[in-house]
Design an enzyme around this catalytic site. Structure first.
Site, PDB file in Angstrom:
ATOM      1  N   GLY A 237       0.776  -1.235   0.000  1.00 43.80           N
ATOM      2  CA  GLY A 237       0.000   0.000   0.000  1.00 43.80           C
ATOM      3  C   GLY A 237       0.807   1.285   0.000  1.00 43.80           C
TER       4      GLY A 237
ATOM      5  CG  ASN B 205       2.079   2.848  -5.717  1.00 40.77           C
ATOM      6  OD1 ASN B 205       2.397   3.705  -6.519  1.00 40.77           O
ATOM      7  ND2 ASN B 205       2.814   1.765  -5.505  1.00 40.77           N
TER       8      ASN B 205
ATOM      9  CG  MET C  48      -0.800  -7.122  -7.471  1.00 40.35           C
ATOM     10  SD  MET C  48       0.026  -6.032  -8.699  1.00 40.35           S
ATOM     11  CE  MET C  48       1.181  -7.211  -9.396  1.00 40.35           C
ATOM     12  NE  ARG C  49      -7.469 -11.422  -7.709  1.00 43.82           N
ATOM     13  CZ  ARG C  49      -7.630 -12.725  -7.642  1.00 43.82           C
ATOM     14  NH1 ARG C  49      -7.871 -13.438  -8.726  1.00 43.82           N
ATOM     15  NH2 ARG C  49      -7.562 -13.335  -6.475  1.00 43.82           N
TER      16      ARG C  49
ATOM     17  CG  ASN D 214      -2.677   0.088 -13.403  1.00 35.75           C
ATOM     18  OD1 ASN D 214      -2.636  -0.208 -12.209  1.00 35.75           O
ATOM     19  ND2 ASN D 214      -1.996  -0.580 -14.327  1.00 35.75           N
TER      20      ASN D 214
ATOM     21  CG  HIS E  95       2.713  -1.512 -15.616  1.00 32.09           C
ATOM     22  ND1 HIS E  95       2.248  -2.731 -15.174  1.00 32.09           N
ATOM     23  CD2 HIS E  95       3.789  -1.772 -16.390  1.00 32.09           C
ATOM     24  CE1 HIS E  95       3.012  -3.690 -15.679  1.00 32.09           C
ATOM     25  NE2 HIS E  95       3.949  -3.134 -16.415  1.00 32.09           N
TER      26      HIS E  95
HETATM   27  C1  GAR Z   1       4.059  -1.284  -7.118  1.00 27.61           C
HETATM   28  O1  GAR Z   1       5.409  -1.510  -7.450  1.00 27.61           O
HETATM   29  C2  GAR Z   1       3.218  -1.072  -8.366  1.00 27.61           C
HETATM   30  O2  GAR Z   1       3.888  -0.349  -9.346  1.00 27.61           O
HETATM   31  C3  GAR Z   1       2.976  -2.506  -8.781  1.00 27.61           C
HETATM   32  O3  GAR Z   1       2.706  -3.186  -7.581  1.00 27.61           O
HETATM   33  C4  GAR Z   1       3.430  -2.542  -6.513  1.00 27.61           C
HETATM   34  C5  GAR Z   1       2.481  -2.229  -5.371  1.00 27.61           C
HETATM   35  O4  GAR Z   1       3.184  -1.717  -4.275  1.00 27.61           O
HETATM   36  N1  GAR Z   1       1.871  -2.626  -9.707  1.00 27.61           N
HETATM   37  C6  GAR Z   1       1.817  -3.551 -10.660  1.00 27.61           C
HETATM   38  O5  GAR Z   1       2.709  -4.363 -10.851  1.00 27.61           O
HETATM   39  C7  GAR Z   1       0.560  -3.523 -11.508  1.00 27.61           C
HETATM   40  N2  GAR Z   1       0.657  -4.444 -12.590  1.00 27.61           N
HETATM   41  P1  GAR Z   1       2.414  -1.076  -3.033  1.00 27.61           P
HETATM   42  O6  GAR Z   1       1.411  -2.110  -2.533  1.00 27.61           O
HETATM   43  O7  GAR Z   1       3.482  -0.782  -2.010  1.00 27.61           O
HETATM   44  O8  GAR Z   1       1.728   0.165  -3.499  1.00 27.61           O
END
Ligand code: GAR
Length: 212
Positions: free
Chosen positions: A14, A16, A93-94, A114, A116
């Site tokens: 979390g 982000n 992640m879905r 989103n 990425h």
């Molecule tokens: C982050 O690195 C984000 O960019 C990635 O998941 C992580 C979540 O971190 N997103 C993806 O890979 C989407 N396909 P967080 O839970 O600390 O925010």
């Protein structure tokens, strides 16, 4: 324009989501997080949301694929009931199907953004840092884009790149990228909330995405 109402969806730690909540806490006249939804009941993001007094929903995905459209429709409806106008995917992640996307449709895009962790269109999918590192790229980056039905394929709104250093291992490489994610959301929120992010319009010009 008033304060815009955001739903966050997240599956993990979390960081982000926290960057978004932090910005909204400082700028309540521009945007507010009305709900955070996770598909993982033990995700630390739920604790972070509680710390910001953001209402949480936890909705685990059904294992059966045939039950997913109904489940996704329910998720969207739940977010709408909290008054959400936009959805921000912050490490969710879905892959979201049409049943989820439909209620967020505007004229030509969905009101869903989103983050990425790659320089899209390179390295789509769930392991972008790892895939980029293993490929031996000299530069990678992070991207915020609008969501479409095709995975990691919607219009790119913001990107920031970072270099790979010669002595990087995967962890130092990934940490460099991770440190850009929160600041990229802040930059995005500054522009988005003021109607300064543009996408090509049907008529041939450009529309501010916040007016979609
Ligand atoms: C982050 O690195 C984000 O960019 C990635 O998941 C992580 C979540 O971190 N997103 C993806 O890979 C989407 N396909 P967080 O839970 O600390 O925010």
């Amino acid at each position: 324009m008033g304060s815009r109402k955001i739903a966050i969806m997240a599956s993990g730690d979390g960081t982000n989501a926290e960057a978004i909540m932090q910005w909204c806490q400082k700028n309540p006249q521009l945007a507010q997080v009305v709900v955070l939804l996770s598909d993982q009941k033990d995700a630390y993001v739920l604790t972070r949301a509680q710390n910001y007094k953001v209402p949480c929903l936890c909705m685990s995905y059904p294992t059966s694929r045939t039950e997913r459209p109904a489940h996704e429709e329910k998720m969207s409806q739940a977010l709408l009931e909290f008054g959400a106008e936009w959805v921000f995917l912050a490490g969710f992640m879905r892959v979201l199907g049409k049943a989820f996307l439909r209620p967020w449709a505007s004229e030509q895009f969905y009101k869903i953004a989103n983050i990425h962790p790659s320089l899209l269109p390179a390295f789509k999918g769930a392991h972008a840092y790892q895939d980029a590192f293993e490929e031996g790229v000299k530069n990678s980056g992070v991207t915020i884009h609008l969501v479409t039905e095709a995975l990691d394929n919607g219009p790119i709104l913001l990107q920031k790149s970072f270099p790979r250093h010669e002595d990087d291992d995967f962890n130092t490489f990934k940490a460099r990228g991770r440190s850009l994610e929160g600041p990229l959301w802040h930059e995005f929120l500054e522009l988005w909330s003021r109607g300064q992010l543009m996408v090509p319009s049907k008529a041939g010009g450009h529309d501010a995405i916040s007016s979609l």
